[in-house]
Write a protein that holds these residues in place. Structure first.
Motif, PDB file in Angstrom:
ATOM      1  N   ARG A  47      48.322  50.623  42.093  1.00 30.00           N
ATOM      2  CA  ARG A  47      47.137  50.198  42.806  1.00 30.00           C
ATOM      3  C   ARG A  47      47.909  48.935  43.606  1.00 30.00           C
ATOM      4  O   ARG A  47      47.157  48.346  44.450  1.00 30.00           O
ATOM      5  CB  ARG A  47      46.011  49.761  41.675  1.00 30.00           C
ATOM      6  CG  ARG A  47      46.418  48.754  40.837  1.00 30.00           C
ATOM      7  CD  ARG A  47      45.393  48.244  40.096  1.00 30.00           C
ATOM      8  NE  ARG A  47      45.399  47.353  39.161  1.00 30.00           N
ATOM      9  CZ  ARG A  47      44.524  46.536  38.337  1.00 30.00           C
ATOM     10  NH1 ARG A  47      43.224  47.232  38.694  1.00 30.00           N
ATOM     11  NH2 ARG A  47      44.839  45.727  37.561  1.00 30.00           N
ATOM     12  N   VAL A 100      47.764  50.328  48.146  1.00 31.78           N
ATOM     13  CA  VAL A 100      46.342  50.132  49.013  1.00 31.78           C
ATOM     14  C   VAL A 100      46.756  49.198  50.462  1.00 31.78           C
ATOM     15  O   VAL A 100      46.017  48.992  51.040  1.00 31.78           O
ATOM     16  CB  VAL A 100      45.491  49.110  48.261  1.00 31.78           C
ATOM     17  CG1 VAL A 100      44.876  49.866  46.957  1.00 31.78           C
ATOM     18  CG2 VAL A 100      46.016  47.858  47.724  1.00 31.78           C
ATOM     19  N   GLY A 106      55.018  41.589  45.028  1.00 31.73           N
ATOM     20  CA  GLY A 106      53.921  40.914  45.824  1.00 31.73           C
ATOM     21  C   GLY A 106      53.958  39.380  46.069  1.00 31.73           C
ATOM     22  O   GLY A 106      54.063  38.892  47.188  1.00 31.73           O
ATOM     23  N   ASN A 137      49.194  47.826  56.413  1.00 34.40           N
ATOM     24  CA  ASN A 137      50.616  47.557  56.851  1.00 34.40           C
ATOM     25  C   ASN A 137      51.311  48.789  57.539  1.00 34.40           C
ATOM     26  O   ASN A 137      51.610  49.600  56.454  1.00 34.40           O
ATOM     27  CB  ASN A 137      51.237  46.951  55.663  1.00 34.40           C
ATOM     28  CG  ASN A 137      52.790  46.387  56.005  1.00 34.40           C
ATOM     29  OD1 ASN A 137      53.293  46.789  56.642  1.00 34.40           O
ATOM     30  ND2 ASN A 137      53.050  45.679  54.961  1.00 34.40           N
TER      31      ASN A 137
END
Ligand code: COA
Length: 322
Positions: A153, A157, A209, A274
């Motif tokens: 996840r 996404v 991230g 993105n």
């Protein structure tokens, strides 16, 4: 040295739109989490019959048609991608074949992830300079859905599929009133974002991230500043700043840090997610279609991402008579 300017844009995306709620049926996520952390509401994923090649060919074909340039005058074809249909032939070779473009010209793909389109512009400038060509078709295209781990996840996404293309023209900048094309390119090898090649056992994007966020918010302002200095301009002289469309929070963070006018920063990641190397030319195409690109406008484009790589460019939108 000759400069580049944009004559026309084209774009393409798959038919299937995937909303945050659609993803919440597959992984433990929510529209609220994705929207507040990224600004993304939906993205497009390829279905049967749609591929990186088909999107790139459609985007390039639209850009070529809108330019009015004779296909026989195309001097090189460069495509930024990390997700082509084949290791070889390149997407650019397929564009050449399908659009019936000249054979005696350089045709290649460039791999620099989300900075790829800026690298591709600089490669096209160099190729036109050395071969004496006048026009280049520069495309960014990604089918990232095939590189996603749909059980993760934290990455699945974020990304989407699509293509954007610009027909650019080389011109003698010493004899022109139009401003010079300037780039600021760089890289530092780092595994913060990785993807194994298509066809390997695990073809998935993995990402730290938080590290990427930090990298992005320190790199984008530096890159914009460098492009401004190299082109001898201040931000007030720039009409549009088109950053790689990764995350609204990244772009907003940079606007705040730079105390820059937010209205100059175009954003469309809410409906595309993105799309890596495709995001900047897709944004340009959307701006064109909305009538926001006006001939003579000054543009700064900024890419950043896996590699890690970064790239900024200043160039003008020359446009064509509509
Ligand atoms: N839905 C719900 N929860 C999620 C989630 C999702 N899709 N993805 C991660 N989470 C969870 C994590 O598991 C974590 O839970 P925990 O606290 O129980 O461990 C929590 O949310 C916070 O995760 P974290 O990674 O700290 O979130 P974040 O605030 O750093 O936001 C990103 C994550 C990816 C949105 C953010 O780091 C980012 O935007 N980074 C840049 C990424 C990017 O743009 N990359 C491409 C550049 S080209």
């Amino acid at each position: 040295m000759r400069s580049l300017r944009i004559l026309s844009c084209g774009g393409a995306h798959p038919k299937r739109m995937v909303t945050n709620d659609d993803l919440a049926k597959i992984v433990d996520t929510s529209d609220e989490w994705i929207t507040t952390r990224t600004g993304i509401k939906s993205r497009y994923f390829c279905s049967e019959g749609e591929t990186a090649n088909s999107m790139a060919i459609e985007a390039a074909s639209v850009a070529l048609k809108r330019s009015g340039v004779d296909p026989a005058e195309i001097g090189c074809i460069v495509t930024a991608t990390i997700s082509g249909d084949y290791a070889t032939p390149s997407i650019s070779c397929m564009i050449q074949k399908e659009l019936g473009l000249p054979e005696e010209i350089p045709v290649l793909d460039v791999s620099a992830a989300c900075s790829g389109f800026i690298y591709a512009l600089e490669v096209a400038r160099g190729l036109l300079e050395s071969t004496g060509g006048r026009y280049a078709l520069v495309t960014g295209c990604e089918q990232l859905s095939k590189l996603l781990d749909m059980t993760d996840r934290s990455t699945c996404v974020l990304f989407g599929d699509g293509a954007g293309s610009c027909l650019v023209e080389a011109f003698e900048d010493e004899q022109s009133e139009q401003k010079k094309f300037v780039t600021s390119l760089g890289a530092k090898g780092d595994m913060a974002i990785t993807a194994e090649g298509v066809g390997t056992a695990k073809t998935r994007i993995q990402m730290d991230g938080k590290e990427v966020f930090r990298f992005a918010v320190s790199t984008i302002p530096k890159c914009i500043q460098d492009v401004l200095e190299k082109s001898n301009q201040v931000i007030d002289e720039i009409d549009w700043i088109v950053c790689h469309q990764a995350n609204a929070r990244i772009i907003e963070h940079c606007i705040k840090k730079m105390k820059a006018p937010a209205e100059k920063f175009y954003m469309n990641l809410d409906h595309y997610g993105n799309t890596s190397g495709a995001s900047i030319p897709m944004a340009l195409n959307e701006m064109y279609e909305q009538g926001l690109l006006i001939p003579g406008q000054n543009l700064i484009l900024v890419g950043f991402g896996a590699g890690l790589t970064w790239g900024g460019a200043f160039l003008t939108y020359k446009g064509v008579d509509r």
